[in-house]
Write an enzyme that holds these catalytic residues in place. Sequence first.
Site, PDB file in Angstrom:
ATOM      1  N   HIS A   1       0.746  -1.553   0.030  1.00 17.32           N
ATOM      2  CA  HIS A   1       0.191   0.133   0.150  1.00 17.32           C
ATOM      3  C   HIS A   1       0.739   1.262   0.183  1.00 17.32           C
ATOM      4  O   HIS A   1       0.674   2.131   0.564  1.00 17.32           O
ATOM      5  CB  HIS A   1      -0.425   0.339   0.898  1.00 17.32           C
TER       6      HIS A   1
ATOM      7  N   HIS B   1      -7.567 -10.635  13.251  1.00 20.58           N
ATOM      8  CA  HIS B   1      -7.017  -9.166  12.257  1.00 20.58           C
ATOM      9  C   HIS B   1      -7.390 -10.442  10.483  1.00 20.58           C
ATOM     10  O   HIS B   1      -6.974 -11.103  10.582  1.00 20.58           O
ATOM     11  CB  HIS B   1      -5.969  -8.886  12.169  1.00 20.58           C
TER      12      HIS B   1
ATOM     13  N   GLU C   1      -7.534  -7.906   7.777  1.00 24.20           N
ATOM     14  CA  GLU C   1      -7.298  -7.906   6.631  1.00 24.20           C
ATOM     15  C   GLU C   1      -6.573  -8.895   5.599  1.00 24.20           C
ATOM     16  O   GLU C   1      -6.157  -9.440   6.702  1.00 24.20           O
ATOM     17  CB  GLU C   1      -5.763  -6.752   6.730  1.00 24.20           C
TER      18      GLU C   1
ATOM     19  N   ASP D   1      -3.501 -10.300   4.023  1.00 29.04           N
ATOM     20  CA  ASP D   1      -2.930 -10.562   4.763  1.00 29.04           C
ATOM     21  C   ASP D   1      -2.180 -11.690   6.033  1.00 29.04           C
ATOM     22  O   ASP D   1      -1.342 -12.547   5.620  1.00 29.04           O
ATOM     23  CB  ASP D   1      -1.257  -9.756   4.770  1.00 29.04           C
TER      24      ASP D   1
ATOM     25  N   HIS E   1      -4.339  -2.628  13.852  1.00 28.76           N
ATOM     26  CA  HIS E   1      -4.170  -1.887  12.068  1.00 28.76           C
ATOM     27  C   HIS E   1      -5.898  -1.416  11.892  1.00 28.76           C
ATOM     28  O   HIS E   1      -5.489  -0.560  11.105  1.00 28.76           O
ATOM     29  CB  HIS E   1      -2.987  -1.912  11.196  1.00 28.76           C
TER      30      HIS E   1
ATOM     31  N   ASP F   1      -0.910  -7.084  14.135  1.00 28.73           N
ATOM     32  CA  ASP F   1      -0.112  -6.302  13.358  1.00 28.73           C
ATOM     33  C   ASP F   1       0.839  -5.929  14.208  1.00 28.73           C
ATOM     34  O   ASP F   1       2.038  -4.930  13.724  1.00 28.73           O
ATOM     35  CB  ASP F   1      -0.429  -5.182  12.667  1.00 28.73           C
TER      36      ASP F   1
ATOM     37  N   TYR G   1       8.281   0.690  10.201  1.00 30.03           N
ATOM     38  CA  TYR G   1       6.938  -0.807  10.472  1.00 30.03           C
ATOM     39  C   TYR G   1       5.914   0.822  11.358  1.00 30.03           C
ATOM     40  O   TYR G   1       4.725   1.386  10.151  1.00 30.03           O
ATOM     41  CB  TYR G   1       6.376  -1.395  10.711  1.00 30.03           C
TER      42      TYR G   1
ATOM     43  N   HIS H   1       3.631  -9.660  11.768  1.00 34.99           N
ATOM     44  CA  HIS H   1       4.736  -9.542  10.837  1.00 34.99           C
ATOM     45  C   HIS H   1       6.442 -10.137  11.457  1.00 34.99           C
ATOM     46  O   HIS H   1       6.490  -9.121  12.635  1.00 34.99           O
ATOM     47  CB  HIS H   1       4.478  -8.601  10.338  1.00 34.99           C
TER      48      HIS H   1
HETATM   49 FE1  FEO Z   1      -3.231  -4.525   8.912  1.00 33.61          FE
HETATM   50 FE2  FEO Z   1      -0.547  -7.090   8.397  1.00 33.61          FE
HETATM   51  O1  FEO Z   1      -2.418  -5.737   8.204  1.00 33.61           O
END
Ligand code: FEO
Length: 396
Positions: A24, A78, A80, A82, A145, A164, A192, A225
């Site tokens: 993004h 989460h 999202e 990913d 996030h 996240d 990050y 991550h």
């Molecule tokens: Fe908000 Fe790693 O996704």
Amino acid sequence: MGTTEIKENIHWVGAVDWNIRDFHGYSTYKGTTYNSFLVMDEKITLIDTVKKPFKNELLHHIHQLTDPTKIDYIIVNHVEMDHSGCLPEIIDLVKPEKVFCSVMGEKAIQSHFHPKDWPLEVVKTGDTLSLGKKTVHFLETRMLHWPDSMFSYIPEDKLLISSDAFGQHWSTSERFDDEVNEPELMAHAAKYYANILMIFSPNVKKLLEKVAEMNLDIDMIAPDHGLIWRKNTGEILEAYRSWSRHESKEKVVMVYDTMWHSTEKMAKAISEGIISEGVSLKLMDLKVNHRSDIVTEILDAKGVVFGSPTLNNGMLPTMADMLTYLKGLRPRKKIGAAFGSFGWSGEAVKHINGFMEAMEMDIIDPGIKVKNVPTHEDYQKCFDLGVQIAQAVKAK
Ligand code: FEO
């Protein structure tokens, strides 16, 4: 790559994405990981999944420990993509007894996947789930996030699975913070935070206060991550405390682009003024620096200076991109100034000032505009502006 037991009977089963280069607008030039955890207890529980193209890696890892159809629970910290892109296929295969998510998680699951018969169970802060020997405590972390985000804390293992938060986009074969170069790890964590979480700093501040209030005993933080924190948990918590308060150093980041080098000459003259006062400077040309690396440098800088020549009554597109991205991330408590050359109208400085006002910056000068090519007098004005910026930074 194999699985890694991060605590007794809790295994990393995620995937490493060595090749992703953009998230993004954030330059992930060292890749990332999608961390997923399998708890082997009386109720076998999968915490988070991975991005859709990595489903087979996740399944391969789970297979090394158990038959995936034996998984009882899935926890979705989460939604999202990913972390949930392969969730529909995993649910189809596993047919779990229950899928746990937050209130906002349920709404996000509905609008992303439009499921008909998933065994969703909504949990909120303070709810607990017994897996047998281990217990999961849920903590909603809205906007970290996304609105649906939550943490899963396992007190028996002093383990915080933090989605996240505390993550880094860094693909490595290592899984723990003490197995990699620590300064590089902190640099990735800062990048990050700057590019993903800076906008949510008020939420981060409140969350850290809440975690302190809850007196959670934590000796490992496992984000979704990057590397897992087991040696430097105190350092990353302290860094988040500092970043969420917009604490900064005697440092100025100067960001510019140039057409025929006049704005660049001004940037160098302003730089000389800043350096002459003993303040640290990063001079960042937009032609060679990615916006996400510039934002990372801005994270802990007290001063920011933007330079662009005027193009078609506005600023150069690279500067418009930079300022739009930065404004969205809501940096606060910065000193700002603008400059730029022009041919016949000269609106760039005014437009940059507008962005700085929107970011609540303390604009210490209306800005310097130079027609075409700077004179010796113009260089002196630029140098003096640099001195003024540095002195304001030292006084703040
Ligand atoms: Fe908000 Fe790693 O996704």
